[in-house]
Design an enzyme around this catalytic site. Structure first.
Site, PDB file in Angstrom:
ATOM      1  N   TYR A 254      12.889  28.518  63.999  1.00 44.56           N
ATOM      2  CA  TYR A 254      13.455  29.028  62.738  1.00 44.56           C
ATOM      3  C   TYR A 254      12.286  29.392  61.824  1.00 44.56           C
ATOM      4  O   TYR A 254      11.160  28.927  62.045  1.00 44.56           O
ATOM      5  CB  TYR A 254      14.410  28.015  62.087  1.00 44.56           C
ATOM      6  CG  TYR A 254      13.787  26.671  61.782  1.00 44.56           C
ATOM      7  CD1 TYR A 254      13.271  26.388  60.535  1.00 44.56           C
ATOM      8  CD2 TYR A 254      13.722  25.675  62.754  1.00 44.56           C
ATOM      9  CE1 TYR A 254      12.699  25.158  60.254  1.00 44.56           C
ATOM     10  CE2 TYR A 254      13.155  24.444  62.489  1.00 44.56           C
ATOM     11  CZ  TYR A 254      12.645  24.192  61.242  1.00 44.56           C
ATOM     12  OH  TYR A 254      12.061  22.983  60.972  1.00 44.56           O
ATOM     13  N   HIS A 301       7.774  27.014  63.956  1.00 48.12           N
ATOM     14  CA  HIS A 301       7.755  28.384  63.437  1.00 48.12           C
ATOM     15  C   HIS A 301       6.894  29.309  64.288  1.00 48.12           C
ATOM     16  O   HIS A 301       5.893  28.891  64.846  1.00 48.12           O
ATOM     17  CB  HIS A 301       7.224  28.397  62.000  1.00 48.12           C
ATOM     18  CG  HIS A 301       7.856  27.372  61.128  1.00 48.12           C
ATOM     19  ND1 HIS A 301       9.221  27.262  61.001  1.00 48.12           N
ATOM     20  CD2 HIS A 301       7.329  26.394  60.368  1.00 48.12           C
ATOM     21  CE1 HIS A 301       9.487  26.269  60.183  1.00 48.12           C
ATOM     22  NE2 HIS A 301       8.381  25.720  59.793  1.00 48.12           N
TER      23      HIS A 301
END
Ligand code: C5P
Length: 325
Positions: A254, A301
């Site tokens: 995400y 990430h």
């Protein structure tokens, strides 16, 4: 002969499907581009009153295949219903079992916090300049403080303090994006903008302003924060998914808070200046205010891809980046 007829039918079907696909793409562009173009004919040629506007149309399709002006960025009662795919994706981010009713939490939130449609005021008369201030150590000795404070909107992220660092990071904070694990006290004039990675984050927000009963998520969190209840805003879960899919093309698990904040700024501002973004040469996210070090590419990430996307935005003149030292 039968085989030939079958093959021909298959070919016709394939051509038909490809045709429909291209029609959909054309139709999508036809929907989005005129929407953006409606105000482009104003004197000055821009969609806003700044010299250069985020949504200026003199660019390649790269920007407009990613930027979707119709995605809800802040939650309110009216836009709170989540599509099944959004709900599923968002639920997938959560470390807890989803046994709380989302609609109940939304109800609790908007009986406490402003239930408004924020920032729907874009237009040819508006020039909203925004500074997105990340937490990079490159801010130290930058002397960017006065420049940052000149912006109409100054968005800070997580714990990034101003006290003691004014010369380099400024003192104005109109918005602070945070989640329970990164919460700090805010000034009365600052908007607390919750970035909800899980439903418990929303419950925590309610709890922090009422009974203060939530003191733990996956780690210990503050039971409350000093902040102005009437300035609370909540990022829409669909926006997080949009940033992940449209802007990050599903790299990482995400998007990082900083990256979400930057794309959020593209949606609410006319001009975006970025400060305090940038790892060390060794690929470490260092902070200007503490000694914590994180390898930005090793976590959840897609650090490299985020950087590439940010660089592309810079090349297209959509943002400017102040790199510090
Ligand atoms: O470390 P933290 O997540 O609080 O930092 C906020 C944001 O600032 C990050 O999500 C990242 O986008 C940006 N940052 C950066 N380079 C650093 C530290 C932070 O780009 N060295």
């Amino acid at each position: 002969m039968v085989l030939f007829v079958k093959r021909r039918t298959l070919c016709i079907r394939a051509l038909f499907t490809i045709g429909i696909f291209f029609l959909c793409v054309l139709f999508q562009n036809a929907l989005i581009h005129p929407f953006l173009k409606t105000s482009v004919d104003f004197p000055g040629g821009g969609l806003c009153a700044c010299d250069k506007c985020v949504t200026d149309l003199n660019d390649t399709d790269w920007f407009f295949t990613r930027f979707n002006p119709t995605v809800p960025f802040l939650l309110n009662r009216r836009n709170s219903a989540l599509r099944p795919d959004v709900y599923r994706w968002w639920k997938g981010l959560q470390r807890e079992t989803f046994n709380v009713s989302y609609t109940e939490v939304v109800d609790q939130m908007f009986s406490l916090f402003p239930d408004e449609e924020h920032y729907s005021d874009a237009g040819p008369d508006r020039c909203r300049t925004c500074a997105v201030v990340g937490n990079s150590g490159n801010l130290l000795r930058s002397n960017y403080g006065p420049l940052i404070d000149l912006h109409d909107v100054v968005i800070r992220i997580n714990r990034g303090p101003t006290k003691g660092y004014e010369k380099d990071v400024g003192s104005k904070t109109t918005h602070r994006i945070l989640y329970p694990e990164s919460a700090v006290d805010l000034e009365n004039s600052t908007h607390l903008v919750l970035l909800p990675f899980k439903i418990k984050d929303m419950r925590w927000l309610v709890s922090a302003f009422t009974a203060r009963q939530i003191t733990r998520t996956y780690i210990r969190v503050r039971s409350t924060v000093n902040a102005n209840k009437d300035k609370v805003m909540i990022i829409h879960p669909e926006f997080i998914k949009y940033v992940y899919e449209s802007w990050l093309q599903k790299h990482g698990k995400y998007p990082s808070t900083g990256f979400i904040t930057l794309i959020f700024a593209l949606h609410v501002c006319d001009q975006v200046d970025v400060f305090g973004f940038g790892a060390t040469d060794a690929g470490i996210w260092h902070h200007y205010f503490d000694r914590s070090l994180t390898y930005f590419n090793r976590g959840s990430h897609g650090g490299d891809f985020e950087n590439k996307t940010i660089n592309e935005l810079l090349l297209l003149n959509k943002i400017s980046i102040h790199k510090g030292w």
